[in-house]
Design a protein around this motif. Structure first.
Motif, PDB file in Angstrom:
ATOM      1  N   ARG A  56      -1.232   1.811  11.419  1.00 44.56           N
ATOM      2  CA  ARG A  56       0.256   1.295  11.149  1.00 44.56           C
ATOM      3  C   ARG A  56       1.173   2.265  10.908  1.00 44.56           C
ATOM      4  O   ARG A  56       2.550   2.121  11.700  1.00 44.56           O
ATOM      5  N   GLY A  60       4.473   1.828  13.391  1.00 43.94           N
ATOM      6  CA  GLY A  60       5.798   1.437  12.665  1.00 43.94           C
ATOM      7  C   GLY A  60       5.693  -0.329  12.412  1.00 43.94           C
ATOM      8  O   GLY A  60       5.007  -0.833  12.162  1.00 43.94           O
ATOM      9  N   ASP A  61       6.850  -0.662  12.169  1.00 40.99           N
ATOM     10  CA  ASP A  61       7.381  -2.057  11.918  1.00 40.99           C
ATOM     11  C   ASP A  61       6.845  -2.903  13.172  1.00 40.99           C
ATOM     12  O   ASP A  61       7.005  -4.280  13.764  1.00 40.99           O
ATOM     13  N   GLY A  62       7.039  -2.478  14.544  1.00 38.65           N
ATOM     14  CA  GLY A  62       6.663  -3.269  15.802  1.00 38.65           C
ATOM     15  C   GLY A  62       4.645  -3.148  16.036  1.00 38.65           C
ATOM     16  O   GLY A  62       4.454  -3.674  17.042  1.00 38.65           O
ATOM     17  N   ALA A  63       4.212  -3.276  14.690  1.00 35.83           N
ATOM     18  CA  ALA A  63       2.424  -3.529  14.110  1.00 35.83           C
ATOM     19  C   ALA A  63       2.069  -4.785  14.761  1.00 35.83           C
ATOM     20  O   ALA A  63       2.712  -5.502  13.669  1.00 35.83           O
ATOM     21  N   THR A  64       1.965  -5.368  15.657  1.00 35.07           N
ATOM     22  CA  THR A  64       1.399  -7.366  15.308  1.00 35.07           C
ATOM     23  C   THR A  64       0.433  -7.271  15.742  1.00 35.07           C
ATOM     24  O   THR A  64      -1.143  -6.162  16.032  1.00 35.07           O
ATOM     25  N   GLU A  65      -0.515  -7.702  14.487  1.00 31.07           N
ATOM     26  CA  GLU A  65      -1.969  -8.497  14.562  1.00 31.07           C
ATOM     27  C   GLU A  65      -1.994  -9.356  15.220  1.00 31.07           C
ATOM     28  O   GLU A  65      -1.067 -10.513  15.432  1.00 31.07           O
TER      29      GLU A  65
END
Length: 111
Positions: A56, A60-65
């Motif tokens: 994570r 960064g903020d671009g983590a898509t689950e």
């Protein structure tokens, strides 16, 4: 849609900088191992990285689950555009593998 072996081979080749990386066929798709730890899954032509704090932090903020298959725990979905950067992909896979626990030894079968 089943994953093509060429896709898996490409991901493994791009992630060589992470350590000993190899793929093993699992439940009709593929598990991606790094230094003996299952770090990612390749399902339906998509790469799913096991969720860790280290992964994570790198994503960064671009983590898509997303779930790699029905009933699975969510993992980080790594877009195919990210596969083209071998250094970044290797860093992600290595950091994830290092954050995962060592798998227990396999029990020997009795003959």
């Amino acid at each position: 849609m089943a994953t093509k072996r060429n896709t898996v081979n490409f991901i493994v080749e791009q992630a060589r900088g992470a350590g000993h990386v190899f793929a093993r066929k699992m439940f009709g798709e593929y598990g991606l191992y790094c230094d003996g730890k299952l770090a990612a899954l390749v399902c339906d032509e998509q790469l799913f990285l096991k969720p860790t704090a280290a992964g994570r932090a790198l994503l960064g903020d671009g983590a898509t689950e997303a779930s790699p298959y029905p009933g699975a725990k969510p993992c980080f979905r790594i877009p195919s555009e990210a596969w083209d950067d071998p250094d970044r992909l290797s860093d992600l896979i290595k950091a994830t593998a290092e954050a995962l626990p060592v798998p227990p030894p396999k029990k020997r079968r009795r003959s």
